[in-house]
Design a protein around this motif. Structure first.
Motif, PDB file in Angstrom:
ATOM      1  N   ARG A  39       0.828  -1.203   0.000  1.00  0.00           N
ATOM      2  CA  ARG A  39       0.000   0.000   0.000  1.00  0.00           C
ATOM      3  C   ARG A  39       0.865   1.258   0.000  1.00  0.00           C
ATOM      4  N   SER A  40       0.286   2.355  -0.462  1.00  0.00           N
ATOM      5  CA  SER A  40       1.000   3.628  -0.473  1.00  0.00           C
ATOM      6  C   SER A  40       1.199   4.133   0.954  1.00  0.00           C
ATOM      7  N   LEU A  41       2.238   4.921   1.144  1.00  0.00           N
ATOM      8  CA  LEU A  41       2.517   5.571   2.418  1.00  0.00           C
ATOM      9  C   LEU A  41       2.463   7.079   2.208  1.00  0.00           C
ATOM     10  N   ILE A  42       1.781   7.774   3.102  1.00  0.00           N
ATOM     11  CA  ILE A  42       1.639   9.231   2.975  1.00  0.00           C
ATOM     12  C   ILE A  42       1.953   9.888   4.315  1.00  0.00           C
ATOM     13  N   TYR A  43       2.769  10.928   4.266  1.00  0.00           N
ATOM     14  CA  TYR A  43       3.113  11.716   5.454  1.00  0.00           C
ATOM     15  C   TYR A  43       3.008  13.183   5.077  1.00  0.00           C
ATOM     16  N   LYS A  44       2.186  13.910   5.812  1.00  0.00           N
ATOM     17  CA  LYS A  44       1.995  15.332   5.496  1.00  0.00           C
ATOM     18  C   LYS A  44       1.929  16.156   6.784  1.00  0.00           C
ATOM     19  N   THR A  45       2.679  17.246   6.799  1.00  0.00           N
ATOM     20  CA  THR A  45       2.588  18.258   7.836  1.00  0.00           C
ATOM     21  C   THR A  45       2.443  19.605   7.120  1.00  0.00           C
ATOM     22  N   ASP A  46       2.422  20.680   7.883  1.00  0.00           N
ATOM     23  CA  ASP A  46       2.337  21.999   7.255  1.00  0.00           C
ATOM     24  C   ASP A  46       3.549  22.274   6.357  1.00  0.00           C
ATOM     25  N   ALA A  47       4.681  21.673   6.689  1.00  0.00           N
ATOM     26  CA  ALA A  47       5.920  21.976   5.965  1.00  0.00           C
ATOM     27  C   ALA A  47       6.393  20.857   5.047  1.00  0.00           C
ATOM     28  N   VAL A  48       6.024  19.619   5.349  1.00  0.00           N
ATOM     29  CA  VAL A  48       6.600  18.470   4.650  1.00  0.00           C
ATOM     30  C   VAL A  48       5.504  17.605   4.035  1.00  0.00           C
ATOM     31  N   SER A  49       5.723  17.210   2.801  1.00  0.00           N
ATOM     32  CA  SER A  49       4.806  16.301   2.118  1.00  0.00           C
ATOM     33  C   SER A  49       5.609  15.154   1.506  1.00  0.00           C
ATOM     34  N   ILE A  50       5.192  13.918   1.827  1.00  0.00           N
ATOM     35  CA  ILE A  50       5.867  12.732   1.300  1.00  0.00           C
ATOM     36  C   ILE A  50       4.805  11.733   0.857  1.00  0.00           C
ATOM     37  N   GLU A  51       4.922  11.254  -0.382  1.00  0.00           N
ATOM     38  CA  GLU A  51       4.056  10.207  -0.895  1.00  0.00           C
ATOM     39  C   GLU A  51       4.945   9.078  -1.412  1.00  0.00           C
ATOM     40  N   ILE A  52       4.668   7.873  -0.963  1.00  0.00           N
ATOM     41  CA  ILE A  52       5.455   6.713  -1.362  1.00  0.00           C
ATOM     42  C   ILE A  52       4.515   5.704  -2.018  1.00  0.00           C
ATOM     43  N   GLY A  53       4.787   5.358  -3.274  1.00  0.00           N
ATOM     44  CA  GLY A  53       3.968   4.388  -3.981  1.00  0.00           C
ATOM     45  C   GLY A  53       4.716   3.083  -4.191  1.00  0.00           C
ATOM     46  N   PRO A  54       4.026   1.946  -4.087  1.00  0.00           N
ATOM     47  CA  PRO A  54       4.684   0.647  -4.240  1.00  0.00           C
ATOM     48  C   PRO A  54       4.999   0.309  -5.682  1.00  0.00           C
ATOM     49  N   GLY A  55       6.106  -0.380  -5.887  1.00  0.00           N
ATOM     50  CA  GLY A  55       6.421  -0.957  -7.178  1.00  0.00           C
ATOM     51  C   GLY A  55       5.865  -2.370  -7.250  1.00  0.00           C
ATOM     52  N   PRO A  56       6.261  -3.156  -8.246  1.00  0.00           N
ATOM     53  CA  PRO A  56       5.749  -4.526  -8.394  1.00  0.00           C
ATOM     54  C   PRO A  56       6.010  -5.403  -7.168  1.00  0.00           C
ATOM     55  N   ARG A  57       7.099  -5.162  -6.444  1.00  0.00           N
ATOM     56  CA  ARG A  57       7.416  -5.945  -5.247  1.00  0.00           C
ATOM     57  C   ARG A  57       7.116  -5.181  -3.957  1.00  0.00           C
ATOM     58  N   GLY A  58       6.365  -4.089  -4.072  1.00  0.00           N
ATOM     59  CA  GLY A  58       5.985  -3.340  -2.888  1.00  0.00           C
ATOM     60  C   GLY A  58       6.891  -2.148  -2.642  1.00  0.00           C
ATOM     61  N   VAL A  59       6.661  -1.497  -1.491  1.00  0.00           N
ATOM     62  CA  VAL A  59       7.434  -0.324  -1.072  1.00  0.00           C
ATOM     63  C   VAL A  59       8.766  -0.771  -0.475  1.00  0.00           C
ATOM     64  N   ALA A  60       9.813  -0.031  -0.751  1.00  0.00           N
ATOM     65  CA  ALA A  60      11.115  -0.315  -0.140  1.00  0.00           C
ATOM     66  C   ALA A  60      10.991  -0.272   1.382  1.00  0.00           C
ATOM     67  N   THR A  61      11.607  -1.234   2.054  1.00  0.00           N
ATOM     68  CA  THR A  61      11.488  -1.376   3.499  1.00  0.00           C
ATOM     69  C   THR A  61      12.682  -0.762   4.227  1.00  0.00           C
ATOM     70  N   ILE A  62      12.550  -0.667   5.545  1.00  0.00           N
ATOM     71  CA  ILE A  62      13.634  -0.143   6.370  1.00  0.00           C
ATOM     72  C   ILE A  62      14.877  -1.019   6.261  1.00  0.00           C
ATOM     73  N   TYR A  63      14.700  -2.305   5.912  1.00  0.00           N
ATOM     74  CA  TYR A  63      15.849  -3.190   5.719  1.00  0.00           C
ATOM     75  C   TYR A  63      16.471  -2.979   4.337  1.00  0.00           C
ATOM     76  N   ASP A  64      15.646  -2.682   3.340  1.00  0.00           N
ATOM     77  CA  ASP A  64      16.187  -2.329   2.027  1.00  0.00           C
ATOM     78  C   ASP A  64      17.026  -1.056   2.107  1.00  0.00           C
ATOM     79  N   LYS A  65      16.683  -0.198   3.041  1.00  0.00           N
ATOM     80  CA  LYS A  65      17.394   1.071   3.209  1.00  0.00           C
ATOM     81  C   LYS A  65      18.879   0.854   3.490  1.00  0.00           C
ATOM     82  N   GLU A  66      19.246  -0.325   3.998  1.00  0.00           N
ATOM     83  CA  GLU A  66      20.655  -0.624   4.269  1.00  0.00           C
ATOM     84  C   GLU A  66      21.511  -0.392   3.017  1.00  0.00           C
TER      85      GLU A  66
END
Length: 286
Positions: A43-70
């Motif tokens: 599923r998509s991930l969305i984070y929004k504040t007054d100053a910051v906007s982030i939208e994350i959309g999944p690819g064929p294998r899903g959203v990159a994980t905190i472990y992929d971040k390595e």
């Protein structure tokens, strides 16, 4: 680093091994760009504040994980090390999986290589859109963490594949952020032994406690970590983390913020809860 064509195919100069500490870009530490899972998050991930906007959309294998971040942390560390050494840098990197596993504490098993392949696909497939500027430039539309990701193999006399190296091309946004802004911070060596929530909590603490103790609302922290479960569940998880004193270099304390006569319901009391993050060094000095 640029490849050189040769008679045996493309030959590359390795950017590994990494001989310095692991470092990461501050915006990627402060905000929720990755799914807090080991398995695919579709599923998509969305984070929004007054100053910051982030939208994350999944690819064929899903959203990159905190472990992929390595993988991104490893690449960022290679990039910063080259900058510190005064070397010419580019967006292409060629490194061995063995060195990545050494740095992140992963065993070099067949399963690890398979997970690396999946991680590279998610990093290339995940779609990111944000108003956070990098290198003094904004960027409209979506981009991927890696615009190119390849595993290079050689075959032995029996036809068996042996992984030679990993070649990736870092996205413009992150490349500019590291190259121009240089807002990079060192990671604790024990970061890679932490669970997903603990990793994010460490990153938020590391990126926000620059000037001293930070106090943040529990629900605000839940959103900043990218925690997808309920506030009630997050409170339970946070109390366990605080009791175990599980975050390297930081002390976490949970308490209820001030309430008034109107804020008497359980729901309002929960919403008023606060988390105080303090460096262990500051506690020792006190």
């Amino acid at each position: 680093m640029t490849g050189r064509a040769g008679s045996q195919g493309d030959l590359f100069v390795l950017d590994s091994p990494l001989l310095t500490e692991v470092r990461g870009e501050q915006s990627l530490m402060a905000y929720p760009f990755f799914a807090l899972t080991k398995t695919a998050w579709k599923r998509s991930l969305i984070y929004k504040t007054d100053a910051v906007s982030i939208e994350i959309g999944p690819g064929p294998r899903g959203v990159a994980t905190i472990y992929d971040k390595e993988v991104l942390l490893y690449i960022a560390s290679l990039l910063v090390a080259k900058l510190d050494a005064g070397e010419t840098v580019a967006q292409d990197f060629y490194f061995t999986a063995h060195d990545l596993f050494r740095v992140t504490g992963v065993n070099s098993s067949a399963r690890s290589y398979s997970r690396l392949s999946d991680a590279l696909e998610r990093l290339q497939g995940t779609q990111i859109k944000t108003n956070i500027e990098a290198g003094g430039e904004g960027q409209a539309g979506f981009f991927s963490w890696l615009s190119e990701a390849q595993l290079h193999y050689q075959k032995n006399a029996r036809g068996e594949k042996r992984l030679k190296g990993v070649k990736v091309r870092l996205c413009d946004w992150l490349y500019r952020a590291i190259l121009r802004d240089r807002r990079v911070l060192e990671y604790s060596p024990s970061y890679f032994q932490l669970g997903p929530v603990e990793r994010r909590l460490y990153e938020v603490a590391r990126s926000t406690c620059i000037s001293g103790t930070v106090q943040v609302g529990l629900d605000e922290l839940r959103l900043q970590l990218g925690y997808q479960n309920t506030l009630k569940h997050f409170r339970h998880v946070m109390r366990g983390i605080a009791e175990e004193n599980a975050i390297p270099d930081y002390h976490i304390a949970i308490g209820d913020g001030p309430t008034d006569e109107i804020a008497t319901t359980k729901r309002r009391t929960n919403a008023a809860s606060t988390v105080t993050i303090t460096t262990r060094l500051a506690l020792t000095a006190a």
